[in-house]
Design a protein around this motif. Sequence first.
Motif, mmCIF file in Angstrom:
data_model
loop_
_atom_site.group_PDB
_atom_site.id
_atom_site.type_symbol
_atom_site.label_atom_id
_atom_site.label_comp_id
_atom_site.label_asym_id
_atom_site.label_seq_id
_atom_site.Cartn_x
_atom_site.Cartn_y
_atom_site.Cartn_z
ATOM 1 N N MET A 96 4.767 -5.306 21.722
ATOM 2 C CA MET A 96 5.087 -6.405 20.820
ATOM 3 C C MET A 96 6.015 -7.421 21.473
ATOM 4 S SD MET A 96 5.788 -3.897 17.545
ATOM 5 C CE MET A 96 6.340 -5.071 16.327
ATOM 6 N N VAL A 97 5.713 -8.706 21.235
ATOM 7 C CA VAL A 97 6.633 -9.777 21.586
ATOM 8 C C VAL A 97 7.053 -10.403 20.264
ATOM 9 C CG1 VAL A 97 6.910 -12.009 22.746
ATOM 10 C CG2 VAL A 97 5.520 -10.205 23.806
ATOM 11 N N ARG A 118 2.412 -9.341 5.311
ATOM 12 C CA ARG A 118 1.911 -7.998 5.635
ATOM 13 C C ARG A 118 0.383 -8.022 5.781
ATOM 14 N NH1 ARG A 118 4.126 -4.243 1.355
ATOM 15 N NH2 ARG A 118 4.692 -6.088 0.154
ATOM 16 N N VAL A 119 -0.280 -8.834 4.957
ATOM 17 C CA VAL A 119 -1.733 -8.990 5.126
ATOM 18 C C VAL A 119 -2.026 -9.602 6.493
ATOM 19 C CG1 VAL A 119 -3.816 -10.148 4.289
ATOM 20 C CG2 VAL A 119 -2.159 -9.224 2.650
ATOM 21 N N ALA A 120 -1.220 -10.589 6.875
ATOM 22 C CA ALA A 120 -1.428 -11.234 8.176
ATOM 23 C C ALA A 120 -1.290 -10.217 9.300
ATOM 24 C CB ALA A 120 -0.442 -12.389 8.366
ATOM 25 N N ILE A 121 -0.353 -9.297 9.154
ATOM 26 C CA ILE A 121 -0.194 -8.245 10.171
ATOM 27 C C ILE A 121 -1.435 -7.350 10.186
ATOM 28 C CG2 ILE A 121 1.145 -6.205 10.838
ATOM 29 C CD1 ILE A 121 3.648 -7.636 9.730
ATOM 30 N N ALA A 122 -1.924 -6.996 8.987
ATOM 31 C CA ALA A 122 -3.130 -6.168 8.910
ATOM 32 C C ALA A 122 -4.319 -6.897 9.540
ATOM 33 C CB ALA A 122 -3.439 -5.815 7.456
ATOM 34 N N ARG A 123 -4.409 -8.198 9.286
ATOM 35 C CA ARG A 123 -5.506 -8.983 9.856
ATOM 36 C C ARG A 123 -5.476 -8.930 11.379
ATOM 37 N NH1 ARG A 123 -5.653 -15.356 8.639
ATOM 38 N NH2 ARG A 123 -3.708 -15.266 9.809
ATOM 39 N N ALA A 124 -4.274 -9.043 11.942
ATOM 40 C CA ALA A 124 -4.157 -8.983 13.402
ATOM 41 C C ALA A 124 -4.479 -7.583 13.901
ATOM 42 C CB ALA A 124 -2.757 -9.414 13.837
ATOM 43 N N LEU A 125 -3.997 -6.575 13.198
ATOM 44 C CA LEU A 125 -4.225 -5.189 13.639
ATOM 45 C C LEU A 125 -5.696 -4.810 13.589
ATOM 46 C CD1 LEU A 125 -1.288 -3.255 11.937
ATOM 47 C CD2 LEU A 125 -1.586 -3.736 14.377
ATOM 48 N N VAL A 164 7.307 -2.682 8.296
ATOM 49 C CA VAL A 164 5.970 -2.540 8.874
ATOM 50 C C VAL A 164 6.035 -2.711 10.390
ATOM 51 C CG1 VAL A 164 3.684 -3.603 9.016
ATOM 52 C CG2 VAL A 164 4.761 -3.270 6.789
ATOM 53 N N MET A 165 6.830 -3.694 10.827
ATOM 54 C CA MET A 165 6.931 -3.961 12.270
ATOM 55 C C MET A 165 7.612 -2.809 13.008
ATOM 56 S SD MET A 165 7.843 -7.986 11.965
ATOM 57 C CE MET A 165 8.403 -8.096 13.651
ATOM 58 N N VAL A 166 8.632 -2.250 12.386
ATOM 59 C CA VAL A 166 9.307 -1.100 13.014
ATOM 60 C C VAL A 166 8.328 0.062 13.133
ATOM 61 C CG1 VAL A 166 11.119 0.633 12.704
ATOM 62 C CG2 VAL A 166 11.617 -1.775 12.265
ATOM 63 N N ASP A 178 -7.915 0.692 4.939
ATOM 64 C CA ASP A 178 -6.929 1.591 5.536
ATOM 65 C C ASP A 178 -5.709 0.810 6.030
ATOM 66 O OD1 ASP A 178 -8.612 3.649 4.994
ATOM 67 O OD2 ASP A 178 -9.348 3.911 7.047
ATOM 68 N N LEU A 179 -5.983 -0.327 6.676
ATOM 69 C CA LEU A 179 -4.876 -1.137 7.198
ATOM 70 C C LEU A 179 -4.047 -1.734 6.065
ATOM 71 C CD1 LEU A 179 -6.637 -2.919 10.186
ATOM 72 C CD2 LEU A 179 -4.641 -1.404 10.311
ATOM 73 N N LEU A 180 -4.732 -2.231 5.038
ATOM 74 C CA LEU A 180 -4.014 -2.803 3.904
ATOM 75 C C LEU A 180 -3.148 -1.735 3.242
ATOM 76 C CD1 LEU A 180 -6.744 -5.142 2.374
ATOM 77 C CD2 LEU A 180 -4.626 -5.822 3.521
ATOM 78 N N ASP A 181 -3.686 -0.519 3.216
ATOM 79 C CA ASP A 181 -2.932 0.594 2.654
ATOM 80 C C ASP A 181 -1.683 0.855 3.497
ATOM 81 O OD1 ASP A 181 -2.610 2.629 0.770
ATOM 82 O OD2 ASP A 181 -3.321 4.107 2.235
ATOM 83 N N ARG A 182 -1.894 0.802 4.790
ATOM 84 C CA ARG A 182 -0.788 1.076 5.711
ATOM 85 C C ARG A 182 0.342 0.060 5.566
ATOM 86 N NH1 ARG A 182 -2.222 1.118 11.985
ATOM 87 N NH2 ARG A 182 -0.163 0.633 12.796
ATOM 88 N N VAL A 183 -0.010 -1.214 5.314
ATOM 89 C CA VAL A 183 1.048 -2.227 5.145
ATOM 90 C C VAL A 183 1.431 -2.367 3.671
ATOM 91 C CG1 VAL A 183 0.351 -3.486 7.214
ATOM 92 C CG2 VAL A 183 -0.553 -4.177 4.997
ATOM 93 N N GLY A 184 0.843 -1.522 2.818
ATOM 94 C CA GLY A 184 1.300 -1.452 1.433
ATOM 95 C C GLY A 184 0.772 -2.512 0.487
ATOM 96 N N VAL A 185 -0.387 -3.106 0.782
ATOM 97 C CA VAL A 185 -0.934 -4.106 -0.136
ATOM 98 C C VAL A 185 -2.391 -3.815 -0.504
ATOM 99 C CG1 VAL A 185 0.601 -6.034 0.378
ATOM 100 C CG2 VAL A 185 -1.378 -5.635 1.824
#
Lengths: 267, 216
Positions: free
Chosen positions: A214-215, A169-176, A203-205, A144-151
């Motif tokens: 977010m920082v 984007r994967v790294a963002i999904a990994r954190a999420l 993705v960040m927006v 689901d997360l990978l889908d959300r970030v488009g990969v």
Amino acid sequence: MNDASTTDEPIVDHEPTPRDQLGGPLVVLDGVNKYFGELHVLQDIDLTVHRGEVLVVIGPSGSGKSTLCRAINRLETISSGQISIDGVPLPEEGKALARLRSDVGMVFQSFNLFAHKTVLENVTLGPLKVRGMKSAAAKQEAMDLLDRVGVANQAQKMPAQLSGGQQQRVAIARALAMNPKVMLFDEPTSALDPEMINEVLDVMVGLAKEGMTMVVVTHEMGFARKAAHRVVFMDAGRIVEEAEPEVFFTAPTSDRAKDFLSKILTH
Amino acid sequence: MDSVIESLPKLWDGFTTTLFLAVVSGVLSLVVGTVLAAFRVSPLRSLRIIGATIVEIGRNTPLTLVFVFFVFILPTTGYILPLGRVPAVIALTVYTSAFVCEAVRSGINSVGVGQAEAARAIGLGTVQTLSLVVIPQALRTVVPPLINVLIALTKNTSVAAGFAVVELTATGRSLARDFPTDVLWMLGGVAFFYLVITIPAGTIAGAIERRVVFSR
Ligand SMILES: Nc1ncnc2c1ncn2[C@@H]1O[C@H](COP(=O)(O)OP(=O)(O)O)[C@@H](O)[C@H]1O
Ligand SMILES: [Mg+2]
């Protein structure tokens, strides 16, 4: 930096969460100092990030932005002062520190995806090993997360087979995947080719709009204007100025901020 | 030539003893050496110092001296070790662990710090960070030097011959005394049995090496 690609965008006067609806303090830095040997890298930093707030940290190279970011999840220890997250002072070591880190997502400039694991395994590792989730549930959530970030279509590939923008984007999904209370981004687009910057910023927006705290260390003014509640300008280890994005970019008060902005604008 | 065939049972006994020393010390050294390597990269200064001390002693002391210590000196302190295989295994393990540690450590250091930082950032502890992220990647660089360490260990088991362990080299020596005219044949037989261990080790190493390689 690659600021030119975004600075020309129209100004979006939209803020994710209205400032007056932000929650209570989530990340609190109180009199933080950090030395690398003789070098005084963080000097008397007082900073509070509220729940739901998007804070952009900006400043010249070497001003201590990364160190600040890394101190928040104790990848870097501090010399004096205190940092607390959600009311809890950062533990020194061990299990308590690991638990706290699992609540703080971090996205690095150089992605740092686990090179020996597939994209999907990168995202499920934390939920499986830290949260003790069941394999099927972890996979479902990761997809689901990978889908959300488009990969999502890259799930079975190794990180090295992906473009920089996809890796980030994967790294963002990994954190999420850890359901963090706050996400730290240390120049997430600085290592990317210009054409990939926006796919990551989008993705960040999106995250910001959903109310994620977010920082973000970045020089992307487009992002700051679109998503940030506040900009903090650092120079030589100090917070020199802080203001709303529009105010900061159009009417900076300190000479150092003016000087810095003139330099990145002319690039 | 006939004398070699006649001596095969003795050579076989020597061979199994050598194999025992190599395999048992090898497995123990891999375990102890990996633990020492974890000590050496630990965030705790005290563990790093302990690890470094043991490794420097093991690495810089002649193996014969390590044997002397465990076979003759340690028993006088009250820890009575029976002469024979046990002190030999201990001596070989102490000595070899130091080299295993250094091979593993250089493998760990070959993995970028960003990998461990990303692991810690999602909340993995030190042990999980090492076992799930760093070591699997380190293996790739670690396997070739590690196999060299184990081949050296196999040859080093011959030092035990000087300490009342009848392994291959000791067997060869006594057979050379029994058949003075066939010394070369005897030594050839001994060498052959060492190769029976070391050549497959090298072949397996090559296979493992190909398996653990992954694209970055
Ligand atoms: N591990 C380190 N050891 C010594 N000095 C460091 C280390 N990391 C950063 N520094 C120094 O600290 C200062 C701030 O670095 P950093 O926080 O990375 O700045 P920024 O992210 O704003 O470019 C720089 O002068 C840098 O050289
Ligand atoms: Mg930096």
